[in-house]
Motif scaffolding. Structure first.
Motif, short mmCIF file in Angstrom:
data_model
loop_
_atom_site.label_atom_id
_atom_site.label_comp_id
_atom_site.label_asym_id
_atom_site.label_seq_id
_atom_site.Cartn_x
_atom_site.Cartn_y
_atom_site.Cartn_z
N VAL A 58 -16.06 1.34 12.88
CA VAL A 58 -15.25 1.90 13.97
C VAL A 58 -16.02 3.01 14.71
O VAL A 58 -15.42 3.86 15.35
CB VAL A 58 -13.86 2.38 13.50
N ALA A 59 -17.35 2.97 14.59
CA ALA A 59 -18.24 3.89 15.30
C ALA A 59 -17.97 5.36 14.92
O ALA A 59 -18.04 6.25 15.77
CB ALA A 59 -18.13 3.69 16.81
N MET A 60 -17.64 5.58 13.65
CA MET A 60 -17.34 6.95 13.19
C MET A 60 -18.22 7.35 12.02
O MET A 60 -17.99 8.39 11.39
CB MET A 60 -15.86 7.03 12.76
N GLY A 61 -19.24 6.54 11.73
CA GLY A 61 -20.10 6.80 10.58
C GLY A 61 -20.73 8.18 10.60
O GLY A 61 -20.81 8.87 9.58
N HIS A 62 -21.14 8.63 11.79
CA HIS A 62 -21.86 9.90 11.92
C HIS A 62 -20.93 11.12 11.76
O HIS A 62 -21.40 12.24 11.64
CB HIS A 62 -22.57 9.97 13.28
N LEU A 63 -19.60 10.87 11.75
CA LEU A 63 -18.66 11.99 11.62
C LEU A 63 -17.89 11.94 10.29
O LEU A 63 -16.85 12.56 10.14
CB LEU A 63 -17.68 11.99 12.80
N ALA A 64 -18.45 11.18 9.34
CA ALA A 64 -17.74 10.89 8.09
C ALA A 64 -17.36 12.15 7.30
O ALA A 64 -16.36 12.15 6.59
CB ALA A 64 -18.59 9.98 7.21
N GLY A 110 -8.81 10.54 19.61
CA GLY A 110 -9.35 9.18 19.54
C GLY A 110 -10.10 8.95 18.24
O GLY A 110 -9.99 7.89 17.62
N GLN A 111 -10.86 9.98 17.83
CA GLN A 111 -11.63 9.85 16.59
C GLN A 111 -10.69 9.79 15.39
O GLN A 111 -10.91 9.02 14.45
CB GLN A 111 -12.60 11.02 16.47
N VAL A 159 -10.27 6.89 12.42
CA VAL A 159 -10.26 7.16 10.96
C VAL A 159 -8.99 6.54 10.35
O VAL A 159 -9.05 5.90 9.29
CB VAL A 159 -10.32 8.68 10.68
N ALA A 160 -7.86 6.72 11.03
CA ALA A 160 -6.60 6.17 10.52
C ALA A 160 -6.68 4.65 10.43
O ALA A 160 -6.18 4.03 9.49
CB ALA A 160 -5.44 6.59 11.42
N LEU A 161 -7.33 4.04 11.42
CA LEU A 161 -7.49 2.59 11.42
C LEU A 161 -8.37 2.15 10.25
O LEU A 161 -8.02 1.24 9.50
CB LEU A 161 -8.10 2.16 12.76
N GLU A 191 -7.10 1.63 23.20
CA GLU A 191 -8.04 1.46 22.09
C GLU A 191 -7.43 0.61 20.97
O GLU A 191 -8.11 -0.25 20.40
CB GLU A 191 -8.48 2.83 21.56
N LEU A 192 -6.14 0.82 20.69
CA LEU A 192 -5.47 0.01 19.67
C LEU A 192 -5.52 -1.47 20.02
O LEU A 192 -5.78 -2.32 19.19
CB LEU A 192 -3.99 0.41 19.57
N ARG A 193 -5.23 -1.74 21.28
CA ARG A 193 -5.23 -3.13 21.75
C ARG A 193 -6.64 -3.75 21.60
O ARG A 193 -6.78 -4.89 21.18
CB ARG A 193 -4.78 -3.15 23.23
#
Ligand code: ADP
Length: 345
Positions: free
Chosen positions: A129-135, A145-146, A150-152, A183-185
């Motif tokens: 979900v393109a969040m690896g760098h903010l783990a 949005g971030q 994370v919730a997803l 974004e959800l869609r």
């Protein structure tokens, strides 16, 4: 996101009922088929039974009677963790004291997965979900949005076949809510999962859903595409709840006519005998940018204090500039007969 962890699963509700006590059932014998891989919105006013329905599907609420099937398998009596569903909650409900990766790994911890493995799987999902760098960031250090991503990721870690969303956007400010729903869609389409999303917002449901389910008093009033629900409301309840419609009593029953499909003519204008019409008085004039919204009252009927206008007309801005109306001005509301949609009694 190219690989699918699992095939999307259809969800079937069969005579599903929930009673909390001796009164009216909170959910009353509902039947519903949600196609695998589709985005379904459960919509209705507060207390109509949306959340109870979702919680029964999730396994967070017991069923009084009826069945729930996921991909044809009866899951009615399975514990939540064994169903193949996952929940996403209002304003994402992330743990504020845990990092993104620990939030995502949380349910694996509950299932006894070893720390190394669960962190590796959580990190992998965050990458997706393109969040690896903010783990390692905590929720408070992430944008709305971030946080949603994370919730997803947290909901996806158990490899669900259906994602259940309970008012996930309702605590956000209006601007962010519109961004987040897009974004959800997008994620739903990329993941190809079945989403069931509970909302009380007509606009949100119309923006997101392949199919909308409009509920009222524990029952389903109508199921259809957003276009069908908006253009062919099955009942007065649906037409009023969706808004944007005038409900007109024709003496032989009620019809709904969209507020942007009625025309308002000054008293002095020539009449078109092929159109249906009602004599009106303008009670409100509201500028809305692309449109001017006119509140209207049928002539001869007195407006009680605090009453909202009986009818509304959305007049395109340019048309209003050409033929403006003032509060108190009499006129005629007219519509073409084919614009009138008959409502069930
Ligand atoms: P919605 O999500 O559409 O707002 P709910 O499913 O939360 O509606 O509630 C449906 C009905 O069931 C309401 O009348 C509500 O008061 C009642 N209800 C919900 N949860 C409980 C509960 N735990 N105990 C008793 N009644 C409940």
């Amino acid at each position: 996101m190219t690989t699918r962890d699992s095939q999307p699963a259809a969800i079937e509700l069969v005579a599903l009922t929930k009673r909390y006590g001796p009164g009216a059932a909170a959910v009353d014998t509902i039947d519903l088929h949600v196609e695998g891989g589709s985005y379904c919105c459960l919509l209705g006013p507060s207390g109509c039974g949306k959340s109870t329905t979702l919680r029964m599907i999730a396994g967070h609420e017991s069923v009084t009677s009826g069945d729930i099937l996921l991909a044809g398998k009866n899951i009615t009596d399975l514990p939540a963790a064994a169903r193949g569903t996952a929940m996403m909650f209002q304003s994402f409900a992330l743990f504020p004291h845990l990092s993104a990766v620990d939030n995502v790994a949380f349910s694996l911890k509950m299932r006894g997965v070893a720390r190394g493995e669960r962190r590796a799987r959580a990190q992998e999902l965050l990458e997706r979900v393109a969040m690896g760098h903010l783990a390692e960031r905590k929720p408070g250090e992430l944008s709305g949005g971030q946080q949603q991503r994370v919730a997803l990721a947290r909901a996806l870690i158990t490899r669900p076949r259906a994602l259940l969303l309970d008012e996930p956007l309702s605590a956000l400010d209006p601007f962010l809510r519109i961004q987040m729903r897009a974004e959800l869609r997008r994620w739903q389409q990329e993941l190809g999962l079945t989403f069931i999303h509970v909302t009380h917002s007509q606009e949100e449901a119309m923006a997101l859903a392949d199919r909308m389910v409009v509920m009222n008093h524990g029952a389903i009033e109508q199921v259809g595409t957003p276009w069908e629900i908006y253009n062919r409301p099955a009942s007065e309840f649906v037409a009023r709840f969706m808004g944007g419609h005038n409900i007109i009593d024709t003496g032989e029953g009620k019809v709904a006519v969209r507020c942007d499909r009625v025309q308002i003519l000054a008293d002095s204008s020539p009449r078109d005998a092929t159109q249906a019409s009602i004599p009106i008085v303008v009670t409100d004039v509201e500028y809305q940018g692309t449109h001017v919204l006119l509140g209207l009252q049928q002539q001869g009927k007195t407006l009680t204090t605090h009453a909202t206008a009986e009818f509304s007309a959305m007049v395109p801005e340019a048309a209003f500039v050409d033929a403006p109306f003032n509060v108190g001005q009499p006129g005629v509301m007219q519509w073409r007969p084919e614009q009138a949609h008959r409502l069930a009694a």
